[in-house]
Design a protein around this motif. Structure first.
Motif, PDB file in Angstrom:
ATOM      1  N   LEU A  65     -58.743 -61.544  -8.286  1.00 38.84           N
ATOM      2  CA  LEU A  65     -60.110 -62.246  -7.257  1.00 38.84           C
ATOM      3  C   LEU A  65     -59.532 -61.759  -5.780  1.00 38.84           C
ATOM      4  O   LEU A  65     -61.063 -61.892  -5.920  1.00 38.84           O
ATOM      5  CB  LEU A  65     -59.454 -64.110  -7.404  1.00 38.84           C
ATOM      6  CG  LEU A  65     -60.626 -64.776  -7.051  1.00 38.84           C
ATOM      7  CD1 LEU A  65     -61.430 -64.291  -7.449  1.00 38.84           C
ATOM      8  CD2 LEU A  65     -59.871 -65.995  -7.015  1.00 38.84           C
ATOM      9  N   ALA A  69     -63.549 -60.064  -4.846  1.00 32.69           N
ATOM     10  CA  ALA A  69     -64.226 -60.298  -3.749  1.00 32.69           C
ATOM     11  C   ALA A  69     -64.356 -59.191  -2.979  1.00 32.69           C
ATOM     12  O   ALA A  69     -65.001 -58.714  -2.082  1.00 32.69           O
ATOM     13  CB  ALA A  69     -63.087 -61.621  -3.282  1.00 32.69           C
ATOM     14  N   ASP A  70     -63.513 -58.293  -2.347  1.00 34.55           N
ATOM     15  CA  ASP A  70     -63.243 -57.224  -2.164  1.00 34.55           C
ATOM     16  C   ASP A  70     -64.272 -56.048  -2.371  1.00 34.55           C
ATOM     17  O   ASP A  70     -65.265 -55.401  -1.781  1.00 34.55           O
ATOM     18  CB  ASP A  70     -61.743 -56.157  -1.563  1.00 34.55           C
ATOM     19  CG  ASP A  70     -61.233 -57.075  -1.209  1.00 34.55           C
ATOM     20  OD1 ASP A  70     -61.519 -58.455  -0.009  1.00 34.55           O
ATOM     21  OD2 ASP A  70     -59.756 -57.396  -0.550  1.00 34.55           O
ATOM     22  N   ALA A  72     -66.552 -56.787  -4.270  1.00 34.16           N
ATOM     23  CA  ALA A  72     -67.948 -57.535  -3.462  1.00 34.16           C
ATOM     24  C   ALA A  72     -68.590 -57.392  -2.816  1.00 34.16           C
ATOM     25  O   ALA A  72     -70.153 -56.935  -2.361  1.00 34.16           O
ATOM     26  CB  ALA A  72     -67.903 -59.130  -3.951  1.00 34.16           C
ATOM     27  N   ASP A  78     -72.528 -59.294  -2.076  1.00 36.26           N
ATOM     28  CA  ASP A  78     -72.598 -60.859  -1.864  1.00 36.26           C
ATOM     29  C   ASP A  78     -73.417 -60.785  -1.145  1.00 36.26           C
ATOM     30  O   ASP A  78     -74.102 -61.810  -0.730  1.00 36.26           O
ATOM     31  CB  ASP A  78     -71.603 -60.943  -0.982  1.00 36.26           C
ATOM     32  CG  ASP A  78     -70.682 -60.352   0.400  1.00 36.26           C
ATOM     33  OD1 ASP A  78     -71.318 -59.595  -0.142  1.00 36.26           O
ATOM     34  OD2 ASP A  78     -70.508 -60.667   1.075  1.00 36.26           O
ATOM     35  N   ARG A  85     -72.783 -64.013  -4.343  1.00 31.51           N
ATOM     36  CA  ARG A  85     -72.493 -64.973  -2.774  1.00 31.51           C
ATOM     37  C   ARG A  85     -71.811 -65.693  -3.149  1.00 31.51           C
ATOM     38  O   ARG A  85     -70.987 -66.343  -2.401  1.00 31.51           O
ATOM     39  CB  ARG A  85     -73.709 -64.720  -2.064  1.00 31.51           C
ATOM     40  CG  ARG A  85     -73.124 -65.724  -0.887  1.00 31.51           C
ATOM     41  CD  ARG A  85     -74.328 -65.523   0.021  1.00 31.51           C
ATOM     42  NE  ARG A  85     -74.833 -64.796   0.781  1.00 31.51           N
ATOM     43  CZ  ARG A  85     -75.784 -64.113   0.880  1.00 31.51           C
ATOM     44  NH1 ARG A  85     -77.148 -65.196   0.591  1.00 31.51           N
ATOM     45  NH2 ARG A  85     -76.689 -63.330   0.681  1.00 31.51           N
ATOM     46  N   VAL A  88     -68.452 -65.119  -4.300  1.00 31.25           N
ATOM     47  CA  VAL A  88     -67.176 -64.975  -3.496  1.00 31.25           C
ATOM     48  C   VAL A  88     -66.083 -65.742  -2.880  1.00 31.25           C
ATOM     49  O   VAL A  88     -65.396 -66.037  -2.482  1.00 31.25           O
ATOM     50  CB  VAL A  88     -67.935 -63.510  -2.930  1.00 31.25           C
ATOM     51  CG1 VAL A  88     -66.826 -63.213  -1.437  1.00 31.25           C
ATOM     52  CG2 VAL A  88     -68.187 -62.450  -3.675  1.00 31.25           C
ATOM     53  N   GLN A  89     -67.702 -66.671  -2.404  1.00 32.72           N
ATOM     54  CA  GLN A  89     -66.755 -67.752  -1.869  1.00 32.72           C
ATOM     55  C   GLN A  89     -65.843 -69.239  -2.745  1.00 32.72           C
ATOM     56  O   GLN A  89     -65.084 -69.240  -1.940  1.00 32.72           O
ATOM     57  CB  GLN A  89     -68.668 -68.908  -1.430  1.00 32.72           C
ATOM     58  CG  GLN A  89     -69.515 -68.195  -0.420  1.00 32.72           C
ATOM     59  CD  GLN A  89     -70.443 -68.546   0.041  1.00 32.72           C
ATOM     60  OE1 GLN A  89     -71.079 -69.662  -0.677  1.00 32.72           O
ATOM     61  NE2 GLN A  89     -71.089 -68.191   1.525  1.00 32.72           N
ATOM     62  N   ALA A  91     -64.212 -67.745  -4.927  1.00 34.75           N
ATOM     63  CA  ALA A  91     -63.206 -67.480  -5.578  1.00 34.75           C
ATOM     64  C   ALA A  91     -62.338 -67.158  -4.186  1.00 34.75           C
ATOM     65  O   ALA A  91     -61.442 -67.178  -3.680  1.00 34.75           O
ATOM     66  CB  ALA A  91     -63.133 -65.478  -5.051  1.00 34.75           C
ATOM     67  N   ARG A  92     -63.169 -67.448  -2.572  1.00 34.13           N
ATOM     68  CA  ARG A  92     -61.847 -67.338  -1.275  1.00 34.13           C
ATOM     69  C   ARG A  92     -61.682 -68.434  -1.300  1.00 34.13           C
ATOM     70  O   ARG A  92     -60.848 -69.502  -1.494  1.00 34.13           O
ATOM     71  CB  ARG A  92     -63.093 -66.975  -0.410  1.00 34.13           C
ATOM     72  CG  ARG A  92     -62.765 -65.617  -0.616  1.00 34.13           C
ATOM     73  CD  ARG A  92     -64.425 -65.554   1.273  1.00 34.13           C
ATOM     74  NE  ARG A  92     -63.984 -63.574   1.423  1.00 34.13           N
ATOM     75  CZ  ARG A  92     -64.690 -63.085   1.534  1.00 34.13           C
ATOM     76  NH1 ARG A  92     -66.053 -63.794   1.896  1.00 34.13           N
ATOM     77  NH2 ARG A  92     -64.905 -61.078   2.076  1.00 34.13           N
ATOM     78  N   CYS A  95     -58.266 -68.848  -3.658  1.00 34.14           N
ATOM     79  CA  CYS A  95     -57.549 -68.578  -3.365  1.00 34.14           C
ATOM     80  C   CYS A  95     -56.419 -69.027  -1.992  1.00 34.14           C
ATOM     81  O   CYS A  95     -55.697 -69.328  -1.815  1.00 34.14           O
ATOM     82  CB  CYS A  95     -57.531 -66.876  -2.754  1.00 34.14           C
ATOM     83  SG  CYS A  95     -57.947 -66.024  -3.537  1.00 34.14           S
ATOM     84  N   LEU A 120     -65.960 -63.939 -12.020  1.00 39.42           N
ATOM     85  CA  LEU A 120     -66.825 -62.906 -10.330  1.00 39.42           C
ATOM     86  C   LEU A 120     -66.478 -61.365 -11.178  1.00 39.42           C
ATOM     87  O   LEU A 120     -67.589 -60.747 -10.701  1.00 39.42           O
ATOM     88  CB  LEU A 120     -65.814 -62.908  -8.959  1.00 39.42           C
ATOM     89  CG  LEU A 120     -66.162 -61.786  -7.884  1.00 39.42           C
ATOM     90  CD1 LEU A 120     -67.530 -62.132  -7.888  1.00 39.42           C
ATOM     91  CD2 LEU A 120     -64.695 -62.608  -6.881  1.00 39.42           C
TER      92      LEU A 120
END
Length: 134
Positions: A65, A69-70, A72, A78, A85, A88-89, A91-92, A95, A120
Motif C-alpha cells: 500500500l 501510494a508512492d 501515485a 494523485d 487522490r 492515496v489519502q 491508503a495513508r 496505514c 489503489l
C-alpha cells in the motif's frame, strides 16, 4: 579565433551523500504486481491463511500500500485524478491505523488493508501508471 573553455565539473553529491544513495539502491526491490495480487487474494479469499501468517501478510500488504501510494505521487496521478487522490489519502489513513508489527491483526483490519491495496492498484492500472492488473 576565440577559444571557449568548458566550466570545470564537480560532483553533485559528496562521499557521504553518495554512500546514502548506494545504501538505498541496495535496499530497493522492484515492484512485483504478481506478489501484490497473491497477497490481496490470500486475504480476500473465503478461507483465511493460518493465523501464524496473518502478521506477515499485514506487513507485506502495508508495504504494498505504501509503495502504491508512492507510485501515485511519483506519477502525479494523485494530482491529476480525484479518485486516485482519494485512494492515496485513504491508503495513508489505513496505514496510520495499522497496529504494531508484533500484533496479529484482526480479520477486519487485514481485509480493510487488502481492499485499500486492491482499489489503489486497480485505479493506478486504469490510469496507466502500472501495467494492467490481472
Amino acid at each position: 579565433m576565440t577559444v571557449l573553455t568548458a566550466p570545470s565539473w564537480s560532483a553533485p553529491l559528496g562521499p557521504s551523500e553518495l554512500a546514502g544513495v548506494l545504501t538505498k539502491l541496495r535496499q530497493w526491490t522492484p515492484y512485483d504486481g504478481d506478489t501484490v495480487l497473491d497477497d490481496v487474494g490470500a486475504v480476500l479469499d473465503d478461507v483465511l491463511p493460518p493465523r501464524d501468517l496473518l502478521a506477515d501478510l499485514a506487513v507485506r500488504l502495508h508495504g504494498h500500500l505504501a509503495r502504491l501510494a508512492d507510485i501515485a505521487v511519483a506519477t502525479e496521478a494523485d494530482q491529476e485524478d480525484l479518485e486516485a487522490r482519494r485512494l492515496v489519502q485513504h491508503a495513508r489513513a489505513v496505514c496510520a491505523q495499522q497496529a504494531p508489527v508484533a500484533h496479529v491483526p484482526t480479520v477486519g483490519q487485514l481485509r480493510r488493508l487488502a481492499w485499500a491495496v486492491n482499489e489503489l492498484l486497480e485505479r493506478l492500472a486504469a490510469l496507466g501508471c502500472l501495467r494492467e492488473a490481472a
